[in-house]
Design a protein around this motif. Structure first.
Motif, PDB file in Angstrom:
ATOM      1  N   LYS A   1      38.996  37.001  32.243  1.00 22.73           N
ATOM      2  CA  LYS A   1      38.449  38.358  31.984  1.00 22.73           C
ATOM      3  C   LYS A   1      39.408  39.370  32.716  1.00 22.73           C
ATOM      4  O   LYS A   1      39.523  40.391  32.481  1.00 22.73           O
ATOM      5  CB  LYS A   1      36.871  38.390  32.286  1.00 22.73           C
ATOM      6  CG  LYS A   1      35.979  37.723  31.485  1.00 22.73           C
ATOM      7  CD  LYS A   1      34.739  37.807  32.043  1.00 22.73           C
ATOM      8  CE  LYS A   1      34.106  39.290  32.180  1.00 22.73           C
ATOM      9  NZ  LYS A   1      32.499  39.465  32.416  1.00 22.73           N
ATOM     10  N   TYR A   2      39.987  38.981  33.760  1.00 18.65           N
ATOM     11  CA  TYR A   2      40.712  39.929  34.788  1.00 18.65           C
ATOM     12  C   TYR A   2      42.166  39.574  34.880  1.00 18.65           C
ATOM     13  O   TYR A   2      42.937  40.248  35.045  1.00 18.65           O
ATOM     14  CB  TYR A   2      39.931  39.816  36.201  1.00 18.65           C
ATOM     15  CG  TYR A   2      38.500  40.307  35.973  1.00 18.65           C
ATOM     16  CD1 TYR A   2      38.192  41.798  35.809  1.00 18.65           C
ATOM     17  CD2 TYR A   2      37.270  39.506  35.855  1.00 18.65           C
ATOM     18  CE1 TYR A   2      36.667  42.096  35.806  1.00 18.65           C
ATOM     19  CE2 TYR A   2      36.147  39.683  35.815  1.00 18.65           C
ATOM     20  CZ  TYR A   2      35.902  40.988  35.729  1.00 18.65           C
ATOM     21  OH  TYR A   2      34.522  41.450  35.720  1.00 18.65           O
ATOM     22  N   ALA A   3      42.308  38.321  35.270  1.00 15.10           N
ATOM     23  CA  ALA A   3      43.663  37.801  35.382  1.00 15.10           C
ATOM     24  C   ALA A   3      44.697  38.176  34.252  1.00 15.10           C
ATOM     25  O   ALA A   3      44.497  37.477  33.233  1.00 15.10           O
ATOM     26  CB  ALA A   3      43.406  36.221  35.848  1.00 15.10           C
TER      27      ALA A   3
ATOM     28  N   LYS B   1      50.333  38.404  42.739  1.00 13.02           N
ATOM     29  CA  LYS B   1      50.850  39.523  41.794  1.00 13.02           C
ATOM     30  C   LYS B   1      50.056  40.143  40.938  1.00 13.02           C
ATOM     31  O   LYS B   1      50.150  41.430  40.442  1.00 13.02           O
ATOM     32  CB  LYS B   1      52.083  39.020  40.879  1.00 13.02           C
ATOM     33  CG  LYS B   1      53.205  38.326  41.561  1.00 13.02           C
ATOM     34  CD  LYS B   1      54.215  39.166  42.183  1.00 13.02           C
ATOM     35  CE  LYS B   1      55.213  39.758  41.196  1.00 13.02           C
ATOM     36  NZ  LYS B   1      56.069  40.801  41.597  1.00 13.02           N
ATOM     37  N   GLU B   2      48.706  39.811  41.082  1.00  9.69           N
ATOM     38  CA  GLU B   2      47.532  40.327  40.514  1.00  9.69           C
ATOM     39  C   GLU B   2      47.450  41.818  40.932  1.00  9.69           C
ATOM     40  O   GLU B   2      47.433  41.926  42.158  1.00  9.69           O
ATOM     41  CB  GLU B   2      46.296  39.405  40.127  1.00  9.69           C
ATOM     42  CG  GLU B   2      46.488  38.276  39.569  1.00  9.69           C
ATOM     43  CD  GLU B   2      46.625  38.554  37.960  1.00  9.69           C
ATOM     44  OE1 GLU B   2      46.281  39.789  37.708  1.00  9.69           O
ATOM     45  OE2 GLU B   2      46.972  37.585  37.301  1.00  9.69           O
ATOM     46  N   MET B   3      46.970  42.792  39.948  1.00 10.70           N
ATOM     47  CA  MET B   3      46.741  43.901  40.550  1.00 10.70           C
ATOM     48  C   MET B   3      45.294  44.644  40.819  1.00 10.70           C
ATOM     49  O   MET B   3      44.982  45.675  40.812  1.00 10.70           O
ATOM     50  CB  MET B   3      47.476  44.833  39.357  1.00 10.70           C
ATOM     51  CG  MET B   3      48.846  44.916  39.294  1.00 10.70           C
ATOM     52  SD  MET B   3      49.669  45.809  38.169  1.00 10.70           S
ATOM     53  CE  MET B   3      49.085  44.680  36.537  1.00 10.70           C
TER      54      MET B   3
ATOM     55  N   GLY C   1      40.983  39.847  39.434  1.00  9.58           N
ATOM     56  CA  GLY C   1      42.111  39.277  38.879  1.00  9.58           C
ATOM     57  C   GLY C   1      42.629  38.220  39.605  1.00  9.58           C
ATOM     58  O   GLY C   1      42.950  36.928  39.364  1.00  9.58           O
ATOM     59  N   GLN C   2      42.960  38.582  40.937  1.00 10.57           N
ATOM     60  CA  GLN C   2      43.339  37.540  42.035  1.00 10.57           C
ATOM     61  C   GLN C   2      42.608  36.405  42.031  1.00 10.57           C
ATOM     62  O   GLN C   2      42.840  35.278  42.185  1.00 10.57           O
ATOM     63  CB  GLN C   2      43.748  38.348  43.376  1.00 10.57           C
ATOM     64  CG  GLN C   2      44.435  37.487  44.429  1.00 10.57           C
ATOM     65  CD  GLN C   2      44.991  38.085  45.476  1.00 10.57           C
ATOM     66  OE1 GLN C   2      44.139  37.963  46.518  1.00 10.57           O
ATOM     67  NE2 GLN C   2      45.865  38.594  45.654  1.00 10.57           N
ATOM     68  N   ALA C   3      41.281  36.847  42.393  1.00  7.74           N
ATOM     69  CA  ALA C   3      40.407  35.627  42.409  1.00  7.74           C
ATOM     70  C   ALA C   3      39.981  34.775  41.242  1.00  7.74           C
ATOM     71  O   ALA C   3      39.739  33.737  41.550  1.00  7.74           O
ATOM     72  CB  ALA C   3      38.847  36.307  42.906  1.00  7.74           C
TER      73      ALA C   3
ATOM     74  N   PRO D   1      36.765  38.224  47.220  1.00  7.94           N
ATOM     75  CA  PRO D   1      37.087  39.829  47.089  1.00  7.94           C
ATOM     76  C   PRO D   1      35.503  40.708  47.279  1.00  7.94           C
ATOM     77  O   PRO D   1      35.609  41.660  47.636  1.00  7.94           O
ATOM     78  CB  PRO D   1      37.608  39.703  45.729  1.00  7.94           C
ATOM     79  CG  PRO D   1      37.225  38.751  45.011  1.00  7.94           C
ATOM     80  CD  PRO D   1      37.190  37.698  45.901  1.00  7.94           C
ATOM     81  N   ASP D   2      34.391  39.896  47.010  1.00  8.73           N
ATOM     82  CA  ASP D   2      33.342  40.308  47.095  1.00  8.73           C
ATOM     83  C   ASP D   2      32.716  40.629  48.409  1.00  8.73           C
ATOM     84  O   ASP D   2      32.293  41.583  48.958  1.00  8.73           O
ATOM     85  CB  ASP D   2      32.169  39.482  46.547  1.00  8.73           C
ATOM     86  CG  ASP D   2      32.447  38.186  46.948  1.00  8.73           C
ATOM     87  OD1 ASP D   2      33.410  37.740  47.251  1.00  8.73           O
ATOM     88  OD2 ASP D   2      31.246  37.347  46.918  1.00  8.73           O
ATOM     89  N   ILE D   3      33.475  39.784  49.474  1.00 10.90           N
ATOM     90  CA  ILE D   3      33.191  39.996  50.854  1.00 10.90           C
ATOM     91  C   ILE D   3      34.102  40.952  51.403  1.00 10.90           C
ATOM     92  O   ILE D   3      33.646  41.869  52.171  1.00 10.90           O
ATOM     93  CB  ILE D   3      33.257  38.516  51.593  1.00 10.90           C
ATOM     94  CG1 ILE D   3      32.401  37.590  51.149  1.00 10.90           C
ATOM     95  CG2 ILE D   3      33.447  38.729  53.227  1.00 10.90           C
ATOM     96  CD1 ILE D   3      32.673  36.387  51.878  1.00 10.90           C
ATOM     97  N   VAL D   4      35.356  41.056  51.100  1.00  8.28           N
ATOM     98  CA  VAL D   4      35.935  42.131  51.503  1.00  8.28           C
ATOM     99  C   VAL D   4      35.882  43.478  50.819  1.00  8.28           C
ATOM    100  O   VAL D   4      35.953  44.348  51.479  1.00  8.28           O
ATOM    101  CB  VAL D   4      37.618  42.196  50.959  1.00  8.28           C
ATOM    102  CG1 VAL D   4      38.655  42.749  51.568  1.00  8.28           C
ATOM    103  CG2 VAL D   4      38.129  40.503  51.205  1.00  8.28           C
ATOM    104  N   LEU D   5      35.164  43.499  49.772  1.00  7.98           N
ATOM    105  CA  LEU D   5      34.795  44.852  49.341  1.00  7.98           C
ATOM    106  C   LEU D   5      33.334  45.180  50.005  1.00  7.98           C
ATOM    107  O   LEU D   5      33.213  46.421  50.432  1.00  7.98           O
ATOM    108  CB  LEU D   5      34.268  44.555  47.948  1.00  7.98           C
ATOM    109  CG  LEU D   5      33.557  45.850  46.934  1.00  7.98           C
ATOM    110  CD1 LEU D   5      34.657  47.120  46.971  1.00  7.98           C
ATOM    111  CD2 LEU D   5      32.947  45.331  45.678  1.00  7.98           C
TER     112      LEU D   5
END
Length: 386
Positions: A49-51, A197-199, A203-205, A357-361
Protein backbone atom coordinates in the motif's frame (compact mmCIF):
# COMPACT_ATOMS: atom_id res chain seq x y z
CA UNK A 1 34.97 6.59 -13.87
CA UNK A 2 36.21 6.26 -10.27
CA UNK A 3 36.75 2.99 -8.41
CA UNK A 4 33.46 3.22 -6.51
CA UNK A 5 31.48 3.67 -9.71
CA UNK A 6 33.31 0.76 -11.33
CA UNK A 7 32.57 -1.53 -8.41
CA UNK A 8 28.94 -0.43 -8.37
CA UNK A 9 28.66 -1.18 -12.09
CA UNK A 10 30.11 -4.64 -11.55
CA UNK A 11 27.51 -5.24 -8.87
CA UNK A 12 24.66 -4.05 -11.03
CA UNK A 13 25.69 -6.32 -13.86
CA UNK A 14 26.06 -9.29 -11.52
CA UNK A 15 22.51 -9.50 -10.12
CA UNK A 16 20.48 -10.05 -13.26
CA UNK A 17 19.42 -6.53 -14.21
CA UNK A 18 16.47 -6.29 -16.52
CA UNK A 19 13.98 -3.51 -17.05
CA UNK A 20 10.94 -3.55 -14.80
CA UNK A 21 8.80 -2.14 -17.57
CA UNK A 22 8.62 -4.39 -20.64
CA UNK A 23 6.89 -7.37 -19.07
CA UNK A 24 3.15 -6.89 -18.66
CA UNK A 25 1.81 -7.36 -15.14
CA UNK A 26 -0.29 -10.44 -14.46
CA UNK A 27 -3.44 -9.54 -12.59
CA UNK A 28 -4.24 -13.05 -11.36
CA UNK A 29 -2.48 -14.56 -8.39
CA UNK A 30 -1.77 -18.18 -9.28
CA UNK A 31 -0.07 -19.49 -6.16
CA UNK A 32 2.08 -18.65 -3.20
CA UNK A 33 5.12 -20.84 -3.61
CA UNK A 34 7.09 -19.57 -0.64
CA UNK A 35 4.52 -20.81 1.82
CA UNK A 36 3.07 -24.00 0.30
CA UNK A 37 -0.44 -22.53 0.46
CA UNK A 38 -2.49 -21.75 -2.65
CA UNK A 39 -4.18 -18.62 -3.95
CA UNK A 40 -6.96 -18.68 -1.35
CA UNK A 41 -4.49 -18.04 1.48
CA UNK A 42 -4.68 -14.25 1.37
CA UNK A 43 -3.04 -13.89 4.78
CA UNK A 44 0.27 -14.92 3.20
CA UNK A 45 0.03 -12.79 0.07
CA UNK A 46 2.20 -9.69 -0.06
CA UNK A 47 0.06 -6.73 -1.07
CA UNK A 48 1.67 -3.30 -0.87
CA UNK A 49 0.00 0.00 0.00
CA UNK A 50 2.84 2.41 0.74
CA UNK A 51 6.23 0.98 -0.24
CA UNK A 52 7.39 2.01 -3.70
CA UNK A 53 10.77 0.29 -3.82
CA UNK A 54 9.76 -3.33 -4.42
CA UNK A 55 7.04 -5.36 -6.11
CA UNK A 56 6.04 -9.01 -5.90
CA UNK A 57 4.44 -10.79 -8.84
CA UNK A 58 2.93 -14.21 -8.21
CA UNK A 59 3.46 -16.75 -11.00
CA UNK A 60 2.34 -20.33 -11.30
CA UNK A 61 5.51 -21.93 -9.97
CA UNK A 62 7.49 -19.04 -8.52
CA UNK A 63 7.45 -15.41 -7.45
CA UNK A 64 9.10 -12.56 -9.34
CA UNK A 65 10.61 -9.95 -7.02
CA UNK A 66 11.49 -6.55 -8.49
CA UNK A 67 13.46 -3.95 -6.54
CA UNK A 68 13.99 -0.35 -7.64
CA UNK A 69 14.98 2.97 -6.10
CA UNK A 70 11.64 4.52 -5.02
CA UNK A 71 13.07 7.99 -5.52
CA UNK A 72 14.04 7.35 -9.14
CA UNK A 73 11.71 5.40 -11.42
CA UNK A 74 14.35 5.47 -14.18
CA UNK A 75 16.94 3.74 -12.00
CA UNK A 76 18.21 0.19 -12.27
CA UNK A 77 15.69 -2.55 -11.64
CA UNK A 78 16.87 -5.68 -9.84
CA UNK A 79 14.88 -8.85 -10.51
CA UNK A 80 14.95 -12.15 -8.64
CA UNK A 81 13.07 -15.42 -8.99
CA UNK A 82 11.86 -16.74 -5.64
CA UNK A 83 10.96 -20.40 -5.51
CA UNK A 84 10.18 -22.97 -2.88
CA UNK A 85 13.29 -24.69 -1.59
CA UNK A 86 13.67 -28.02 -3.37
CA UNK A 87 10.95 -27.17 -5.87
CA UNK A 88 11.28 -27.05 -9.66
CA UNK A 89 9.97 -24.39 -12.00
CA UNK A 90 10.52 -22.78 -15.38
CA UNK A 91 11.54 -19.17 -14.95
CA UNK A 92 13.07 -16.30 -16.95
CA UNK A 93 16.60 -16.94 -18.17
CA UNK A 94 19.33 -14.81 -16.65
CA UNK A 95 17.42 -13.88 -13.50
CA UNK A 96 19.05 -14.94 -10.18
CA UNK A 97 17.13 -17.62 -8.27
CA UNK A 98 16.65 -17.64 -4.50
CA UNK A 99 15.27 -20.62 -2.59
CA UNK A 100 12.69 -19.85 0.08
CA UNK A 101 12.51 -19.68 2.95
CA UNK A 102 15.91 -18.09 3.56
CA UNK A 103 17.51 -19.87 6.51
CA UNK A 104 20.65 -17.78 6.99
CA UNK A 105 21.32 -14.20 5.91
CA UNK A 106 23.73 -11.33 6.33
CA UNK A 107 22.40 -7.88 7.24
CA UNK A 108 24.52 -4.94 6.11
CA UNK A 109 22.61 -2.16 7.89
CA UNK A 110 20.70 -1.59 11.09
CA UNK A 111 17.60 -0.75 9.06
CA UNK A 112 17.68 -4.22 7.51
CA UNK A 113 18.18 -5.67 10.98
CA UNK A 114 15.18 -3.73 12.30
CA UNK A 115 12.85 -5.78 10.09
CA UNK A 116 14.34 -9.05 11.32
CA UNK A 117 14.12 -7.95 14.96
CA UNK A 118 10.48 -6.93 14.53
CA UNK A 119 9.74 -10.39 13.12
CA UNK A 120 11.56 -12.09 15.99
CA UNK A 121 13.82 -13.92 13.52
CA UNK A 122 17.23 -12.87 14.86
CA UNK A 123 18.44 -16.50 14.76
CA UNK A 124 18.44 -16.27 10.94
CA UNK A 125 21.08 -13.52 10.98
CA UNK A 126 24.51 -15.15 10.71
CA UNK A 127 26.48 -12.06 9.74
CA UNK A 128 26.44 -8.30 10.40
CA UNK A 129 28.84 -5.47 9.65
CA UNK A 130 29.24 -3.81 13.03
CA UNK A 131 28.16 -4.02 16.65
CA UNK A 132 29.12 -0.46 17.55
CA UNK A 133 25.57 0.62 18.39
CA UNK A 134 23.96 -2.80 18.77
CA UNK A 135 21.18 -2.53 21.36
CA UNK A 136 19.22 -5.75 20.90
CA UNK A 137 20.24 -8.16 23.64
CA UNK A 138 19.44 -11.28 21.62
CA UNK A 139 21.59 -10.13 18.71
CA UNK A 140 24.42 -9.13 21.05
CA UNK A 141 24.31 -12.56 22.70
CA UNK A 142 24.47 -14.25 19.29
CA UNK A 143 27.57 -12.19 18.44
CA UNK A 144 29.18 -12.96 21.80
CA UNK A 145 28.55 -16.69 21.31
CA UNK A 146 29.79 -16.65 17.70
CA UNK A 147 26.44 -17.55 16.16
CA UNK A 148 26.45 -14.19 14.35
CA UNK A 149 29.78 -13.14 12.84
CA UNK A 150 31.14 -9.67 12.11
CA UNK A 151 32.07 -9.55 8.43
CA UNK A 152 33.78 -6.15 8.27
CA UNK A 153 32.41 -3.01 6.64
CA UNK A 154 31.47 -2.06 3.11
CA UNK A 155 34.57 -1.83 0.97
CA UNK A 156 36.57 -3.95 3.43
CA UNK A 157 34.79 -7.25 3.89
CA UNK A 158 36.35 -10.34 5.43
CA UNK A 159 35.59 -12.75 2.61
CA UNK A 160 36.95 -15.73 4.54
CA UNK A 161 34.40 -15.15 7.30
CA UNK A 162 31.63 -14.75 4.73
CA UNK A 163 32.58 -18.01 3.00
CA UNK A 164 32.65 -19.86 6.33
CA UNK A 165 29.21 -18.50 7.20
CA UNK A 166 27.89 -19.54 3.77
CA UNK A 167 24.61 -17.57 3.99
CA UNK A 168 21.65 -18.07 1.67
CA UNK A 169 21.82 -14.39 0.73
CA UNK A 170 23.27 -11.03 1.68
CA UNK A 171 21.12 -7.92 1.99
CA UNK A 172 22.99 -4.94 0.56
CA UNK A 173 22.70 -1.20 -0.02
CA UNK A 174 24.01 -0.76 -3.58
CA UNK A 175 24.06 3.05 -3.49
CA UNK A 176 26.52 3.15 -0.60
CA UNK A 177 30.25 2.41 -0.51
CA UNK A 178 30.01 -0.98 -2.20
CA UNK A 179 32.98 -3.31 -2.33
CA UNK A 180 30.77 -6.24 -3.26
CA UNK A 181 32.79 -7.27 -6.31
CA UNK A 182 34.79 -9.85 -4.36
CA UNK A 183 31.71 -11.08 -2.49
CA UNK A 184 29.80 -11.82 -5.68
CA UNK A 185 32.57 -14.18 -6.76
CA UNK A 186 31.77 -16.37 -3.76
CA UNK A 187 28.37 -17.04 -5.33
CA UNK A 188 26.19 -15.57 -2.58
CA UNK A 189 23.04 -13.81 -3.89
CA UNK A 190 23.25 -10.05 -3.27
CA UNK A 191 19.77 -8.65 -2.68
CA UNK A 192 19.28 -4.86 -2.41
CA UNK A 193 17.24 -3.62 0.54
CA UNK A 194 16.14 -0.08 -0.33
CA UNK A 195 13.82 0.62 2.57
CA UNK A 196 15.94 3.62 3.55
CA UNK A 197 15.04 5.28 0.23
CA UNK A 198 11.29 5.27 0.92
CA UNK A 199 9.70 8.71 1.21
CA UNK A 200 7.02 7.95 3.79
CA UNK A 201 7.21 6.42 7.28
CA UNK A 202 4.68 3.70 6.44
CA UNK A 203 6.46 3.04 3.15
CA UNK A 204 9.70 2.37 5.00
CA UNK A 205 7.98 0.24 7.63
CA UNK A 206 6.24 -1.83 4.96
CA UNK A 207 9.61 -3.33 4.02
CA UNK A 208 8.96 -5.74 6.85
CA UNK A 209 6.86 -7.55 4.22
CA UNK A 210 9.95 -7.77 2.00
CA UNK A 211 11.90 -9.43 4.80
CA UNK A 212 8.94 -11.58 5.78
CA UNK A 213 8.66 -12.81 2.20
CA UNK A 214 12.30 -13.89 2.12
CA UNK A 215 12.08 -15.61 5.50
CA UNK A 216 8.80 -17.37 4.76
CA UNK A 217 7.07 -15.26 7.42
CA UNK A 218 4.61 -13.39 5.22
CA UNK A 219 1.65 -13.90 7.54
CA UNK A 220 3.59 -12.52 10.51
CA UNK A 221 4.84 -9.56 8.46
CA UNK A 222 1.34 -8.71 7.21
CA UNK A 223 -0.09 -8.92 10.72
CA UNK A 224 2.65 -6.80 12.30
CA UNK A 225 2.49 -4.16 9.60
CA UNK A 226 -1.29 -4.05 9.85
CA UNK A 227 -0.97 -3.20 13.54
CA UNK A 228 1.65 -0.52 12.81
CA UNK A 229 -0.52 1.00 10.07
CA UNK A 230 -3.61 1.05 12.27
CA UNK A 231 -1.84 2.79 15.16
CA UNK A 232 -0.10 5.26 12.84
CA UNK A 233 -3.31 6.28 11.11
CA UNK A 234 -5.17 6.58 14.41
CA UNK A 235 -2.49 9.00 15.60
CA UNK A 236 -2.71 10.96 12.34
CA UNK A 237 -6.43 11.40 12.92
CA UNK A 238 -5.70 12.91 16.33
CA UNK A 239 -4.06 15.95 14.73
CA UNK A 240 -6.43 16.25 11.78
CA UNK A 241 -8.27 19.27 13.20
CA UNK A 242 -5.51 21.04 15.10
CA UNK A 243 -5.86 24.84 14.99
CA UNK A 244 -2.17 25.60 14.83
CA UNK A 245 0.59 23.80 12.98
CA UNK A 246 4.03 24.68 14.39
CA UNK A 247 7.02 24.99 12.05
CA UNK A 248 9.98 22.64 12.52
CA UNK A 249 13.41 22.50 10.95
CA UNK A 250 16.08 19.82 11.08
CA UNK A 251 19.79 19.16 10.81
CA UNK A 252 23.07 20.64 11.97
CA UNK A 253 26.20 22.24 10.58
CA UNK A 254 28.99 19.83 9.75
CA UNK A 255 32.15 21.14 8.23
CA UNK A 256 30.47 24.44 7.45
CA UNK A 257 27.57 22.77 5.60
CA UNK A 258 24.04 22.33 6.94
CA UNK A 259 22.66 18.88 6.18
CA UNK A 260 18.88 18.58 5.93
CA UNK A 261 16.33 16.74 3.76
CA UNK A 262 13.92 17.92 1.08
CA UNK A 263 10.22 18.59 1.35
CA UNK A 264 9.23 15.25 -0.21
CA UNK A 265 11.26 13.22 2.25
CA UNK A 266 10.40 10.67 4.88
CA UNK A 267 11.06 13.21 7.64
CA UNK A 268 8.95 15.95 6.07
CA UNK A 269 6.03 13.50 5.82
CA UNK A 270 6.48 12.49 9.45
CA UNK A 271 6.29 16.12 10.60
CA UNK A 272 3.19 16.69 8.47
CA UNK A 273 1.47 13.62 9.91
CA UNK A 274 2.31 14.86 13.41
CA UNK A 275 0.52 18.16 12.81
CA UNK A 276 3.52 20.36 12.00
CA UNK A 277 5.00 22.01 8.91
CA UNK A 278 8.55 21.31 7.80
CA UNK A 279 10.51 24.46 7.00
CA UNK A 280 11.35 23.10 3.52
CA UNK A 281 7.90 21.65 2.88
CA UNK A 282 7.74 23.24 -0.59
CA UNK A 283 11.14 21.86 -1.62
CA UNK A 284 10.60 19.20 -4.34
CA UNK A 285 13.53 16.98 -3.35
CA UNK A 286 13.12 13.68 -1.53
CA UNK A 287 16.70 13.08 -0.44
CA UNK A 288 19.41 14.98 1.35
CA UNK A 289 19.83 18.73 0.94
CA UNK A 290 22.97 20.74 1.72
CA UNK A 291 22.57 24.40 2.64
CA UNK A 292 24.69 27.20 4.07
CA UNK A 293 23.93 28.64 7.49
CA UNK A 294 22.53 31.89 6.11
CA UNK A 295 19.94 30.07 4.00
CA UNK A 296 18.79 27.96 6.93
CA UNK A 297 18.68 30.96 9.25
CA UNK A 298 16.61 33.00 6.81
CA UNK A 299 14.02 30.22 6.55
CA UNK A 300 14.10 28.80 10.07
CA UNK A 301 15.01 31.63 12.45
CA UNK A 302 11.41 31.90 13.67
CA UNK A 303 10.59 28.17 13.51
CA UNK A 304 9.04 26.74 16.66
CA UNK A 305 11.01 23.51 16.85
CA UNK A 306 14.38 22.12 15.80
CA UNK A 307 14.88 18.38 15.38
CA UNK A 308 18.37 16.96 16.03
CA UNK A 309 19.58 13.35 16.06
CA UNK A 310 23.26 12.68 16.72
CA UNK A 311 25.69 10.55 18.71
CA UNK A 312 26.98 13.15 21.14
CA UNK A 313 29.36 11.70 23.76
CA UNK A 314 28.16 12.75 27.19
CA UNK A 315 25.23 14.91 28.22
CA UNK A 316 23.71 16.93 25.40
CA UNK A 317 22.04 20.16 26.45
CA UNK A 318 21.62 23.72 25.24
CA UNK A 319 25.08 24.72 26.45
CA UNK A 320 26.61 21.84 24.49
CA UNK A 321 24.60 22.81 21.42
CA UNK A 322 25.69 26.44 21.63
CA UNK A 323 29.30 25.36 22.11
CA UNK A 324 29.16 23.74 18.67
CA UNK A 325 28.29 27.06 17.04
CA UNK A 326 27.45 30.35 18.78
CA UNK A 327 24.96 31.22 16.04
CA UNK A 328 22.67 28.35 17.07
CA UNK A 329 21.52 30.49 20.00
CA UNK A 330 19.93 32.96 17.57
CA UNK A 331 17.19 30.54 16.52
CA UNK A 332 13.82 30.94 18.20
CA UNK A 333 13.69 27.17 18.76
CA UNK A 334 16.88 27.46 20.79
CA UNK A 335 15.80 30.51 22.75
CA UNK A 336 12.40 29.04 23.63
CA UNK A 337 13.75 25.53 24.35
CA UNK A 338 12.11 23.89 21.37
CA UNK A 339 14.89 21.46 20.39
CA UNK A 340 13.64 17.90 19.78
CA UNK A 341 16.48 15.47 20.40
CA UNK A 342 17.44 11.81 19.94
CA UNK A 343 20.84 10.57 21.08
CA UNK A 344 21.74 7.62 18.88
CA UNK A 345 24.27 6.42 21.45
CA UNK A 346 21.42 5.81 23.86
CA UNK A 347 18.48 4.92 21.62
CA UNK A 348 18.22 2.22 18.89
CA UNK A 349 17.71 4.92 16.25
CA UNK A 350 18.45 2.75 13.21
CA UNK A 351 18.04 -0.67 14.77
CA UNK A 352 14.40 -0.35 15.87
CA UNK A 353 12.95 3.01 14.88
CA UNK A 354 12.47 2.28 11.12
CA UNK A 355 10.04 -0.49 12.03
CA UNK A 356 8.20 1.64 14.60
CA UNK A 357 6.95 4.77 12.80
CA UNK A 358 3.85 4.78 14.96
CA UNK A 359 5.98 5.26 18.07
CA UNK A 360 8.06 8.00 16.42
CA UNK A 361 4.86 9.73 15.34
CA UNK A 362 3.57 9.62 18.92
CA UNK A 363 6.86 11.14 20.09
CA UNK A 364 6.43 14.03 17.69
CA UNK A 365 2.77 14.63 18.50
CA UNK A 366 3.65 14.70 22.20
CA UNK A 367 6.03 17.59 21.44
CA UNK A 368 3.95 19.52 18.88
CA UNK A 369 0.54 18.99 20.52
CA UNK A 370 1.10 17.75 24.08
CA UNK A 371 -2.56 18.21 25.00
CA UNK A 372 -3.47 15.35 22.63
CA UNK A 373 -1.22 12.79 24.36
CA UNK A 374 -0.91 14.10 27.92
CA UNK A 375 0.09 10.77 29.51
CA UNK A 376 2.42 9.56 26.76
CA UNK A 377 6.10 8.97 27.56
CA UNK A 378 8.40 9.54 24.55
CA UNK A 379 10.57 6.66 23.38
CA UNK A 380 13.00 8.04 20.80
CA UNK A 381 12.54 11.82 20.63
CA UNK A 382 11.89 14.28 23.43
CA UNK A 383 12.49 17.95 24.13
CA UNK A 384 16.12 18.58 24.95
CA UNK A 385 16.81 19.09 28.63
CA UNK A 386 17.99 22.53 29.65
Amino acid sequence: MNTFMQLSLVLLLSVGLLSCKPEKRRAKVDSVVSGIKAESDTARQIRLKYAQGFRVEYRKDYLLLEIQDPQNKNSTCYRFVLKKRGGHASFPEGVPVIDLPVRHLICMTSLQLSNVIKLGAMDRVVGITSTRYLFNETMQKQVDEGRTQKIGIEGNFDNEVIMNINPDLMLISPFKRGGYDAVKDIGIPLVPHLGYKEMTPLGQAEWIKFTGLLLGMEEDANRIFGQIEQRYNELKRLVRDVKRRPVVFSGELRGGVWYAVGGKSFLAQLFHDAGADYFLKDDPRSGGVTLDFETVYNQAESADYWRIANSFPGEYNYDALKAQDERYADFKAFRQKGVIYCNMREKPFYESMPAEPDIVLADMIRVFHPELLPDYRPVYYDLLKK
